[in-house]
Design an enzyme around this catalytic site. Sequence first.
Site, PDB file in Angstrom:
ATOM      1  N   ASN A 208     -27.989 -16.779 -28.805  1.00 45.70           N
ATOM      2  CA  ASN A 208     -26.650 -16.212 -28.559  1.00 45.70           C
ATOM      3  C   ASN A 208     -25.945 -17.034 -27.481  1.00 45.70           C
ATOM      4  O   ASN A 208     -26.484 -18.034 -27.010  1.00 45.70           O
ATOM      5  CB  ASN A 208     -26.780 -14.742 -28.151  1.00 45.70           C
ATOM      6  CG  ASN A 208     -27.661 -14.579 -26.943  1.00 45.70           C
ATOM      7  OD1 ASN A 208     -27.321 -15.010 -25.856  1.00 45.70           O
ATOM      8  ND2 ASN A 208     -28.840 -13.982 -27.134  1.00 45.70           N
ATOM      9  N   LYS A 287     -40.660 -27.725 -40.830  1.00 45.51           N
ATOM     10  CA  LYS A 287     -39.221 -27.590 -41.055  1.00 45.51           C
ATOM     11  C   LYS A 287     -38.917 -27.090 -42.464  1.00 45.51           C
ATOM     12  O   LYS A 287     -39.527 -27.557 -43.434  1.00 45.51           O
ATOM     13  CB  LYS A 287     -38.579 -28.973 -40.895  1.00 45.51           C
ATOM     14  CG  LYS A 287     -37.537 -29.046 -39.827  1.00 45.51           C
ATOM     15  CD  LYS A 287     -36.879 -30.408 -39.831  1.00 45.51           C
ATOM     16  CE  LYS A 287     -35.510 -30.311 -40.485  1.00 45.51           C
ATOM     17  NZ  LYS A 287     -34.827 -31.594 -40.578  1.00 45.51           N
ATOM     18  N   ASP A 308     -37.575  -3.331 -26.785  1.00 49.75           N
ATOM     19  CA  ASP A 308     -36.529  -3.238 -25.761  1.00 49.75           C
ATOM     20  C   ASP A 308     -37.191  -3.297 -24.375  1.00 49.75           C
ATOM     21  O   ASP A 308     -37.798  -2.321 -23.925  1.00 49.75           O
ATOM     22  CB  ASP A 308     -35.735  -1.940 -25.933  1.00 49.75           C
ATOM     23  CG  ASP A 308     -34.463  -1.962 -25.103  1.00 49.75           C
ATOM     24  OD1 ASP A 308     -34.547  -2.324 -23.913  1.00 49.75           O
ATOM     25  OD2 ASP A 308     -33.395  -1.622 -25.648  1.00 49.75           O
ATOM     26  N   PHE A 325     -27.356  -4.456 -18.326  1.00 49.74           N
ATOM     27  CA  PHE A 325     -26.057  -5.076 -18.598  1.00 49.74           C
ATOM     28  C   PHE A 325     -25.661  -4.681 -20.012  1.00 49.74           C
ATOM     29  O   PHE A 325     -26.507  -4.672 -20.910  1.00 49.74           O
ATOM     30  CB  PHE A 325     -26.149  -6.606 -18.495  1.00 49.74           C
ATOM     31  CG  PHE A 325     -25.796  -7.121 -17.125  1.00 49.74           C
ATOM     32  CD1 PHE A 325     -26.639  -6.885 -16.047  1.00 49.74           C
ATOM     33  CD2 PHE A 325     -24.616  -7.827 -16.923  1.00 49.74           C
ATOM     34  CE1 PHE A 325     -26.306  -7.343 -14.777  1.00 49.74           C
ATOM     35  CE2 PHE A 325     -24.278  -8.296 -15.656  1.00 49.74           C
ATOM     36  CZ  PHE A 325     -25.122  -8.053 -14.584  1.00 49.74           C
ATOM     37  N   LYS A 343     -31.109   4.584 -22.193  1.00 48.87           N
ATOM     38  CA  LYS A 343     -32.234   3.846 -21.579  1.00 48.87           C
ATOM     39  C   LYS A 343     -32.649   4.445 -20.235  1.00 48.87           C
ATOM     40  O   LYS A 343     -33.512   3.889 -19.567  1.00 48.87           O
ATOM     41  CB  LYS A 343     -31.855   2.370 -21.419  1.00 48.87           C
ATOM     42  CG  LYS A 343     -31.518   1.684 -22.747  1.00 48.87           C
ATOM     43  CD  LYS A 343     -31.505   0.176 -22.645  1.00 48.87           C
ATOM     44  CE  LYS A 343     -30.889  -0.424 -23.892  1.00 48.87           C
ATOM     45  NZ  LYS A 343     -31.208  -1.833 -24.094  1.00 48.87           N
TER      46      LYS A 343
HETATM   47  N1  CTP Z   1     -32.320  -5.612 -23.445  1.00 42.12           N
HETATM   48  C1  CTP Z   1     -33.689  -5.730 -23.293  1.00 42.12           C
HETATM   49  N2  CTP Z   1     -34.485  -5.958 -24.361  1.00 42.12           N
HETATM   50  C2  CTP Z   1     -33.962  -6.052 -25.598  1.00 42.12           C
HETATM   51  C3  CTP Z   1     -32.570  -5.928 -25.774  1.00 42.12           C
HETATM   52  C4  CTP Z   1     -31.782  -5.713 -24.667  1.00 42.12           C
HETATM   53  O1  CTP Z   1     -34.170  -5.659 -22.167  1.00 42.12           O
HETATM   54  N3  CTP Z   1     -34.764  -6.279 -26.621  1.00 42.12           N
HETATM   55  C5  CTP Z   1     -31.489  -5.316 -22.259  1.00 42.12           C
HETATM   56  C6  CTP Z   1     -30.502  -6.384 -21.893  1.00 42.12           C
HETATM   57  O2  CTP Z   1     -31.044  -7.289 -20.957  1.00 42.12           O
HETATM   58  C7  CTP Z   1     -29.353  -5.576 -21.288  1.00 42.12           C
HETATM   59  C8  CTP Z   1     -29.383  -4.305 -22.088  1.00 42.12           C
HETATM   60  O3  CTP Z   1     -30.717  -4.181 -22.567  1.00 42.12           O
HETATM   61  O4  CTP Z   1     -29.588  -5.255 -19.938  1.00 42.12           O
HETATM   62  C9  CTP Z   1     -28.442  -4.334 -23.254  1.00 42.12           C
HETATM   63  O5  CTP Z   1     -28.664  -3.187 -23.986  1.00 42.12           O
HETATM   64  P1  CTP Z   1     -28.684  -3.169 -25.601  1.00 42.12           P
HETATM   65  O6  CTP Z   1     -28.414  -1.787 -26.049  1.00 42.12           O
HETATM   66  O7  CTP Z   1     -29.934  -3.718 -26.099  1.00 42.12           O
HETATM   67  O8  CTP Z   1     -27.517  -4.102 -25.865  1.00 42.12           O
HETATM   68  P2  CTP Z   1     -27.314  -4.946 -27.082  1.00 42.12           P
HETATM   69  O9  CTP Z   1     -28.503  -5.771 -27.414  1.00 42.12           O
HETATM   70  O10 CTP Z   1     -26.051  -5.641 -26.842  1.00 42.12           O
HETATM   71  O11 CTP Z   1     -27.220  -3.787 -28.182  1.00 42.12           O
HETATM   72  P3  CTP Z   1     -26.171  -3.714 -29.307  1.00 42.12           P
HETATM   73  O12 CTP Z   1     -26.287  -5.042 -29.946  1.00 42.12           O
HETATM   74  O13 CTP Z   1     -26.631  -2.580 -30.137  1.00 42.12           O
HETATM   75  O14 CTP Z   1     -24.877  -3.435 -28.611  1.00 42.12           O
END
Ligand code: CTP
Length: 395
Positions: A208, A287, A308, A325, A343
């Site tokens: 990303n 590859k 997560d 964040f 969370k």
């Molecule tokens: N985060 C994490 N582990 C993951 C995904 C996210 O620790 N596998 C943390 C990120 O570092 C950030 C927060 O969770 O602090 C973001 O929350 P999340 O709901 O996961 O955000 P997005 O991934 O943006 O979710 P969405 O795409 O559904 O908006």
Amino acid sequence: MIANKKLVLGITGGIAAYKAAELVRLLIKSNVDVQVVMTEAACQFITPITMQALSGKPVFIGMWDTKVGNGMPHIELSREADAILIAPASADFLAKLTHGRADDLLSTLCLARDCPLLVAPAMNKQMWENPATQRNITQLTADGVTILGPDSGEQACGEVGLGRMLEAEDLLDGLISHFTPKSLTGKRILITAGATLEMIDPVRAITNLSSGKMGYALAKIAVDMGATVTLISGATAISPLSNVTNISATSADAMYQSVMKNVAAQHIFISVAAVADYTPVDSLTQKIKKTDYSADKPFSLNLKKTKDILADVASLPNAPFCVGFAAESENVIEYASQKRIAKKLPLIVANEAISALGNNDNQVTLIDDNGTHNFPRAHKTEVARLILRHIATLL
Ligand code: CTP
């Protein structure tokens, strides 16, 4: 942080004196009130006129200067200053400082000071390594003098080694760090930063737009505020930080393992990394060839959900103070608030994804039990400072 501070910048004789010109420019840009004082030797390397033009003030050189009303510049200049920085500090000047000698204006005002003294050594590597210089540095440190650098690298004499003066930006950082209140002293902070890379095959990945700038800024400022910082970094172009335990973990799974291994003794966990929510079910060792696929046999990628990290840390029995964040492209505050509740986080930082990811500045809203706190758009370094100050009030 350093705006409106009064700084005496002492310049002694050395090739690195040219870097002092850039430093003055940066200090003036940061609204620091700079008074330059030069030794006679420094004037052989850079002219007082240059320093006067950049600082906007006449430069002091001699003991018998009549510019100061009471005729005692060594007292007057040091009394007015919030700090004195000597950059470059030659080996000879460090020796003078160590022994409390006062045979020119700069050494006299250092001896007469009642404010902090910082020095940025600059000399040939043999001079730096000489036991006499090392003894002087040990003594100056014991006397409470802050030593900035030196750096290692190619020297003006052609030799390579320790002794180069830090660059102007690093000296400015050193000053900012010096003036930062140490409100996180004794706190251990774990931070994740950057993007994760989920490998599809040996050369392709799902990733990303996260640059790591926000997480690295938080790590750097947390150190300035006195914290002990562990930074677990995904993919980023930023170099590892000094005074930080730097750990590289590029995939979501590696980051998960690394966080769980390091989280136990932490007081605070700030999850800034943009962690992939999905990863390929199989990462291929060779590859993928485009000739393997056709209109009749389309390429498809099977993805599975990642764990997560933040949610799992927040639900640990002795969870640290967890900060999330939320980068959203719409309904920023609403979605961020929902994530905070889901969370179980005491604090979440909401930002608009497209204007935040990869940029140098950011606009954030902090959401905690007391409601929302809006901060103005600013450089990520400044945003990091605001976030950490807010965290310090919640502990
Ligand atoms: N985060 C994490 N582990 C993951 C995904 C996210 O620790 N596998 C943390 C990120 O570092 C950030 C927060 O969770 O602090 C973001 O929350 P999340 O709901 O996961 O955000 P997005 O991934 O943006 O979710 P969405 O795409 O559904 O908006």
